[in-house]
Design a protein around this motif. Structure first.
Motif, mmCIF file in Angstrom:
data_model
loop_
_atom_site.group_PDB
_atom_site.id
_atom_site.type_symbol
_atom_site.label_atom_id
_atom_site.label_comp_id
_atom_site.label_asym_id
_atom_site.label_seq_id
_atom_site.Cartn_x
_atom_site.Cartn_y
_atom_site.Cartn_z
ATOM 1 N N MET A 1 -7.116 -2.839 -14.156
ATOM 2 C CA MET A 1 -7.110 -1.395 -13.895
ATOM 3 C C MET A 1 -7.438 -1.163 -12.421
ATOM 4 O O MET A 1 -8.540 -1.448 -11.970
ATOM 5 N N SER A 2 -6.456 -0.697 -11.690
ATOM 6 C CA SER A 2 -6.671 -0.316 -10.294
ATOM 7 C C SER A 2 -6.969 1.169 -10.272
ATOM 8 O O SER A 2 -6.250 1.945 -10.871
ATOM 9 N N TRP A 3 -8.013 1.572 -9.580
ATOM 10 C CA TRP A 3 -8.449 2.966 -9.630
ATOM 11 C C TRP A 3 -8.751 3.475 -8.220
ATOM 12 O O TRP A 3 -8.926 2.697 -7.285
ATOM 13 N N ILE A 4 -8.830 4.788 -8.108
ATOM 14 C CA ILE A 4 -9.194 5.449 -6.858
ATOM 15 C C ILE A 4 -9.713 6.846 -7.192
ATOM 16 O O ILE A 4 -9.256 7.477 -8.145
ATOM 17 N N VAL B 1 2.310 1.996 0.612
ATOM 18 C CA VAL B 1 0.880 1.976 0.911
ATOM 19 C C VAL B 1 0.151 2.002 -0.426
ATOM 20 O O VAL B 1 0.329 2.937 -1.207
ATOM 21 N N ASN B 2 -0.615 0.966 -0.703
ATOM 22 C CA ASN B 2 -1.363 0.922 -1.952
ATOM 23 C C ASN B 2 -2.653 1.708 -1.803
ATOM 24 O O ASN B 2 -3.450 1.441 -0.905
ATOM 25 N N LEU B 3 -2.849 2.685 -2.687
ATOM 26 C CA LEU B 3 -4.058 3.506 -2.672
ATOM 27 C C LEU B 3 -4.909 3.154 -3.888
ATOM 28 O O LEU B 3 -4.726 3.707 -4.973
ATOM 29 N N VAL B 4 -5.805 2.224 -3.699
ATOM 30 C CA VAL B 4 -6.752 1.832 -4.739
ATOM 31 C C VAL B 4 -8.090 1.569 -4.077
ATOM 32 O O VAL B 4 -8.164 1.112 -2.942
ATOM 33 N N ALA B 5 -9.151 1.889 -4.781
ATOM 34 C CA ALA B 5 -10.495 1.629 -4.260
ATOM 35 C C ALA B 5 -11.067 0.362 -4.869
ATOM 36 O O ALA B 5 -11.929 -0.277 -4.290
ATOM 37 N N GLY B 6 -10.596 0.015 -6.047
ATOM 38 C CA GLY B 6 -11.126 -1.167 -6.704
ATOM 39 C C GLY B 6 -10.234 -1.625 -7.826
ATOM 40 O O GLY B 6 -9.387 -0.887 -8.307
ATOM 41 N N ASP B 7 -10.424 -2.876 -8.199
ATOM 42 C CA ASP B 7 -9.710 -3.456 -9.320
ATOM 43 C C ASP B 7 -10.724 -4.100 -10.246
ATOM 44 O O ASP B 7 -11.655 -4.768 -9.794
#
Length: 185
Positions: A113-116, A138-144
């Motif tokens: 689960m990639s989240w932002i 552009v990948n916009l994720v804060a964490g995986d």
């Protein structure tokens, strides 16, 4: 959902806005939920595209973005993970059950689960619109994390247990067609 961007490029070209920017918003990647479930590690851009609902949406939106580029538009393809905000979307739907002590993993919980957070998405869009040199994906994720890890973290943040497992009928009810891709996992 797959056709939600159809026709946008035609309208922009008819209005002569070829020098302007288009920010397209597919979900992260285009990997199928099956691929994410079976992966021992996170998938990257070199992974083959999937064939489930979310992967089809990504392909359709990416194709429309490429059409815009062919007309000379600067296109930023923001590939966004699960956007978290307590006022809407996935997190809003999760908060009720978690606060009631009924939260838990979706299916096996092994899927990545990639989240932002929503404010980070807004800031990224502002940056994409302002920086004329920025183009392409552009990948916009804060964490995986795995969905089970996310479930435990959310429950801990709310000081509640994370012992339930979200069954298939609940996934479909909460997330519609998109939820069908998660139900077997």
């Amino acid at each position: 959902l797959k056709q939600s961007g159809d026709g946008l490029v035609d309208v922009l070209c008819q209005r002569g806005v070829g020098e302007h920017v288009s920010v397209r918003i597919p979900v992260v990647g285009g990997s199928s939920i099956d691929q994410l479930h079976k992966a021992d590690a996170l998938l990257d851009e070199s992974a083959p595209a999937g064939d489930d609902f979310l992967a089809e949406v990504c392909r359709a939106w990416e194709a429309e973005a490429q059409r815009a580029e062919s007309f000379g538009m600067r296109v930023v393809r923001a590939r966004i993970g699960v956007v978290l905000d307590p006022r809407g979307g996935a997190l809003e739907k999760m908060l009720g059950p978690y606060k009631a002590g009924l939260g838990g993993k979706v299916g096996s919980g092994r899927q990545w689960m990639s989240w932002i957070a929503l404010p980070d998405v807004v800031r990224a869009f502002e940056f994409a619109l302002d920086d004329a040199a920025l183009t392409g994906p552009v990948n916009l994720v804060a964490g995986d994390c795995t969905q089970a890890e996310f479930s435990r973290a959310l429950a801990q943040a709310l000081n509640r247990p994370s012992v339930m497992r979200l069954p298939a009928f609940a996934i479909k009810a909460l997330f519609g067609e998109m939820g069908e891709t998660l139900e077997d996992y």
